[in-house]
Design an enzyme around this catalytic site. Structure first.
Site, PDB file in Angstrom:
ATOM      1  N   ASP A  20       0.828  -1.209   0.000  1.00 30.05           N
ATOM      2  CA  ASP A  20       0.000   0.000   0.000  1.00 30.05           C
ATOM      3  C   ASP A  20       0.862   1.258   0.000  1.00 30.05           C
ATOM      4  O   ASP A  20       1.981   1.249   0.518  1.00 30.05           O
ATOM      5  CB  ASP A  20      -0.909  -0.028   1.242  1.00 30.05           C
ATOM      6  CG  ASP A  20      -2.090   0.916   1.124  1.00 30.05           C
ATOM      7  OD1 ASP A  20      -2.364   1.398  -0.001  1.00 30.05           O
ATOM      8  OD2 ASP A  20      -2.732   1.174   2.154  1.00 30.05           O
ATOM      9  N   TRP A  25       2.872   7.969  -2.538  1.00 32.14           N
ATOM     10  CA  TRP A  25       4.271   8.137  -2.980  1.00 32.14           C
ATOM     11  C   TRP A  25       4.325   9.108  -4.164  1.00 32.14           C
ATOM     12  O   TRP A  25       5.165  10.004  -4.217  1.00 32.14           O
ATOM     13  CB  TRP A  25       4.839   6.775  -3.380  1.00 32.14           C
ATOM     14  CG  TRP A  25       6.295   6.771  -3.741  1.00 32.14           C
ATOM     15  CD1 TRP A  25       7.348   6.528  -2.919  1.00 32.14           C
ATOM     16  CD2 TRP A  25       6.855   7.035  -5.047  1.00 32.14           C
ATOM     17  NE1 TRP A  25       8.530   6.616  -3.617  1.00 32.14           N
ATOM     18  CE2 TRP A  25       8.260   6.930  -4.929  1.00 32.14           C
ATOM     19  CE3 TRP A  25       6.319   7.353  -6.297  1.00 32.14           C
ATOM     20  CZ2 TRP A  25       9.121   7.119  -5.994  1.00 32.14           C
ATOM     21  CZ3 TRP A  25       7.181   7.549  -7.363  1.00 32.14           C
ATOM     22  CH2 TRP A  25       8.564   7.435  -7.202  1.00 32.14           C
ATOM     23  N   HIS A  37       2.394   3.556  -8.946  1.00 35.58           N
ATOM     24  CA  HIS A  37       2.195   2.139  -9.274  1.00 35.58           C
ATOM     25  C   HIS A  37       3.377   1.602 -10.072  1.00 35.58           C
ATOM     26  O   HIS A  37       3.828   0.475  -9.861  1.00 35.58           O
ATOM     27  CB  HIS A  37       0.894   1.947 -10.060  1.00 35.58           C
ATOM     28  CG  HIS A  37      -0.334   2.307  -9.271  1.00 35.58           C
ATOM     29  ND1 HIS A  37      -0.533   1.887  -7.977  1.00 35.58           N
ATOM     30  CD2 HIS A  37      -1.426   3.061  -9.584  1.00 35.58           C
ATOM     31  CE1 HIS A  37      -1.698   2.350  -7.529  1.00 35.58           C
ATOM     32  NE2 HIS A  37      -2.255   3.070  -8.485  1.00 35.58           N
ATOM     33  N   SER A  66     -10.711  -6.896  -4.646  1.00 41.80           N
ATOM     34  CA  SER A  66     -12.024  -6.930  -5.312  1.00 41.80           C
ATOM     35  C   SER A  66     -12.718  -5.575  -5.217  1.00 41.80           C
ATOM     36  O   SER A  66     -13.666  -5.319  -5.946  1.00 41.80           O
ATOM     37  CB  SER A  66     -12.889  -8.036  -4.699  1.00 41.80           C
ATOM     38  OG  SER A  66     -12.887  -7.961  -3.294  1.00 41.80           O
ATOM     39  N   LEU A 131      10.538 -20.850  -4.568  1.00 38.93           N
ATOM     40  CA  LEU A 131       9.625 -19.888  -3.939  1.00 38.93           C
ATOM     41  C   LEU A 131       8.258 -20.025  -4.586  1.00 38.93           C
ATOM     42  O   LEU A 131       8.146 -20.049  -5.811  1.00 38.93           O
ATOM     43  CB  LEU A 131      10.149 -18.453  -4.156  1.00 38.93           C
ATOM     44  CG  LEU A 131       9.250 -17.324  -3.645  1.00 38.93           C
ATOM     45  CD1 LEU A 131       9.303 -17.233  -2.116  1.00 38.93           C
ATOM     46  CD2 LEU A 131       9.654 -15.974  -4.250  1.00 38.93           C
ATOM     47  N   LEU A 195      -6.718  -4.842   7.421  1.00 35.82           N
ATOM     48  CA  LEU A 195      -6.462  -5.948   6.485  1.00 35.82           C
ATOM     49  C   LEU A 195      -7.122  -5.724   5.133  1.00 35.82           C
ATOM     50  O   LEU A 195      -6.757  -6.385   4.149  1.00 35.82           O
ATOM     51  CB  LEU A 195      -6.928  -7.275   7.092  1.00 35.82           C
ATOM     52  CG  LEU A 195      -6.066  -7.802   8.246  1.00 35.82           C
ATOM     53  CD1 LEU A 195      -6.688  -9.040   8.867  1.00 35.82           C
ATOM     54  CD2 LEU A 195      -4.639  -8.103   7.768  1.00 35.82           C
TER      55      LEU A 195
HETATM   56  C1  IPE Z   1      -5.450  -2.776  -0.212  1.00 38.25           C
HETATM   57  O1  IPE Z   1      -5.115  -1.436  -0.346  1.00 38.25           O
HETATM   58  C2  IPE Z   1      -5.374  -3.468  -1.531  1.00 38.25           C
HETATM   59  C3  IPE Z   1      -4.045  -3.622  -2.105  1.00 38.25           C
HETATM   60  C4  IPE Z   1      -2.917  -3.271  -1.552  1.00 38.25           C
HETATM   61  C5  IPE Z   1      -4.003  -4.259  -3.382  1.00 38.25           C
HETATM   62  P1  IPE Z   1      -6.220  -0.304  -0.548  1.00 38.25           P
HETATM   63  O2  IPE Z   1      -5.472   0.970  -0.638  1.00 38.25           O
HETATM   64  O3  IPE Z   1      -7.127  -0.657  -1.652  1.00 38.25           O
HETATM   65  O4  IPE Z   1      -7.038  -0.412   0.820  1.00 38.25           O
HETATM   66  P2  IPE Z   1      -7.883   0.681   1.604  1.00 38.25           P
HETATM   67  O5  IPE Z   1      -8.885   1.225   0.648  1.00 38.25           O
HETATM   68  O6  IPE Z   1      -6.938   1.722   2.074  1.00 38.25           O
HETATM   69  O7  IPE Z   1      -8.487  -0.077   2.742  1.00 38.25           O
HETATM   70  C1  IPE Z   2      -1.486   0.231  -3.359  1.00 36.68           C
HETATM   71  O1  IPE Z   2      -1.295   1.604  -3.351  1.00 36.68           O
HETATM   72  C2  IPE Z   2      -1.739  -0.321  -4.743  1.00 36.68           C
HETATM   73  C3  IPE Z   2      -3.105  -0.818  -4.929  1.00 36.68           C
HETATM   74  C4  IPE Z   2      -4.064  -0.788  -4.051  1.00 36.68           C
HETATM   75  C5  IPE Z   2      -3.395  -1.395  -6.217  1.00 36.68           C
HETATM   76  P1  IPE Z   2      -2.510   2.615  -3.343  1.00 36.68           P
HETATM   77  O2  IPE Z   2      -2.865   2.931  -4.757  1.00 36.68           O
HETATM   78  O3  IPE Z   2      -3.630   2.123  -2.504  1.00 36.68           O
HETATM   79  O4  IPE Z   2      -1.832   3.890  -2.677  1.00 36.68           O
HETATM   80  P2  IPE Z   2      -2.486   4.900  -1.653  1.00 36.68           P
HETATM   81  O5  IPE Z   2      -3.015   4.091  -0.506  1.00 36.68           O
HETATM   82  O6  IPE Z   2      -3.581   5.616  -2.372  1.00 36.68           O
HETATM   83  O7  IPE Z   2      -1.359   5.789  -1.259  1.00 36.68           O
HETATM   84 MG    MG Z   3      -4.102   2.348  -0.549  1.00 36.15          MG
END
Ligand code: IPE
Ligand code: IPE
Ligand code: MG
Length: 242
Positions: A20, A25, A37, A66, A131, A195
Site C-alpha cells: 500500500d 508516494w 504504481h 475486489s 519460492l 487488512l
Molecule cells: C489494499 O489497499 C489493496 C491492495 C494493496 C491491493 P487499498 O489501498 O485498496 O485499501 P484501503 O482502501 O486503504 O483499505
Molecule cells: C497500493 O497503493 C496499490 C493498490 C491498491 C493497487 P494505493 O494505490 O492504494 O496507494 P495509496 O493508498 O492511495 O497511497
Molecule cells: Mg491504498
C-alpha cells in the site's frame, strides 16, 4: 496446528504483503498516482528476488483487491497494464529462478489476454520449488469464503458430505489457498493498520506488521528487517508458553 515452539530459530516461511501507498508516494512528488504504481512494480521485483535468501518459501502479494475496481477507470487500466507487463517480462526470469507463480482471486473479471498470461505462467512454473509466489488479483477474502461455503453447500446437497462433518479443515480445503500454509507474517506498508479484506481466514494467527514506508520505497532491507522482527515475536496460539 502449526505451533511455532518447535521451529528454531523462528523463520517466517510464508510472508504476505499488503503493498500500500503507491498513490501517496506519487502525490508526495507532485506526480499522478500511476507513477507510484510503476515504481511499486520495481519494489515487487526487488522483494521477490530477495525473498528466498531470507528463508521465505511462500510469498503472497496483494496486488489488486475486489474493491479496487471502484477506482478511476484510468487507474484500473494502468494497474492492469502493469500486471500485463510484469507477466510478459518477468515470467521467464522467475521460472529460471525456480519461482512457482500462481494467482489467487476471482479471475472471471480479468481480461482474456491477462488470463492467458496467468495460465501460461502457472503452467510453465508449476514444477518449481524455490519460492511459491501468489499474486492476489481481484482478490477479496469475503468472496473467497463465500465461494468455499457455496462449494460445501453443493457437496451437502449432492449427498457427498454430511453437514455435521463440516469443520475448519474442510472449509480450508475449499479456499484458493488450500495447499499453502497460513501466512506467518503479514506486512502492510504505508502506515494503514487494517487488512482490507485480505486473507481473513488464513490470518487467524498471523503476526501483523504495519510499517510506515510507502510501498515504492520498500526494499529488500526492509523485508529483511521485518523477517528479523518476526524472529523476536512470541507466537502463543492461545496457549501458555514457557
Ligand atoms: C489494499 O489497499 C489493496 C491492495 C494493496 C491491493 P487499498 O489501498 O485498496 O485499501 P484501503 O482502501 O486503504 O483499505
Ligand atoms: C497500493 O497503493 C496499490 C493498490 C491498491 C493497487 P494505493 O494505490 O492504494 O496507494 P495509496 O493508498 O492511495 O497511497
Ligand atoms: Mg491504498
Amino acid at each position: 496446528m502449526n505451533v511455532g515452539a518447535d521451529q528454531q530459530p523462528r523463520q517466517a516461511r510464508h510472508v504476505a504483503i499488503i503493498m500500500d501507498g503507491n498513490g501517496r508516494w506519487a502525490q508526495q512528488r507532485g506526480l499522478p498516482r500511476v507513477f507510484g504504481h510503476r515504481q511499486g512494480a520495481d519494489a515487487v521485483r526487488e522483494v521477490v528476488k530477495a525473498a528466498p535468501d531470507l528463508g521465505i518459501r511462500y510469498l503472497t502479494l496483494f496486488a489488486f483487491s475486489s474493491e479496487n475496481w471502484c477506482r478511476p477507470r484510468d487507474e484500473v487500466v494502468e494497474l492492469m497494464g502493469l500486471l500485463r507487463r510484469y507477466l510478459r517480462k518477468e515470467v521467464a526470469e522467475l521460472n529460471a529462478n525456480g519461482v512457482r507463480l500462481r494467482a489467487i482471486g476471482d479471475r472471471s473479471r480479468l481480461d482474456r489476454d491477462i488470463l492467458d498470461l496467468i495460465n501460461h505462467a502457472e503452467a510453465l512454473t508449476a514444477g518449481n520449488d524455490t519460492l511459491d509466489l501468489m499474486i492476489a488479483l481481484n482478490y477479496g477474502a469475503k468472496n473467497e469464503l463465500v465461494d468455499a461455503c457455496r462449494a460445501l453447500a453443493h457437496e451437502v446437497a449432492e449427498g457427498k458430505i454430511d453437514p455435521s462433518a463440516i469443520d475448519a479443515d474442510l472449509l480450508t480445503a475449499r479456499l484458493q489457498t488450500a495447499d499453502i500454509p497460513d501466512p506467518d507474517l503479514i506486512i502492510r506498508t504505508s502506515g494503514e493498520q487494517r487488512l482490507s479484506n485480505f486473507l481473513l481466514w488464513q490470518a487467524a494467527y498471523s503476526e501483523l506488521m504495519f510499517v510506515d514506508t510507502l510501498w515504492p520505497d520498500f526494499t529488500a532491507g526492509d523485508l529483511s528487517a521485518a523477517v528479523g522482527e518476526y524472529r523476536r515475536r512470541d507466537r502463543r496460539y492461545g496457549a501458555v508458553v514457557g
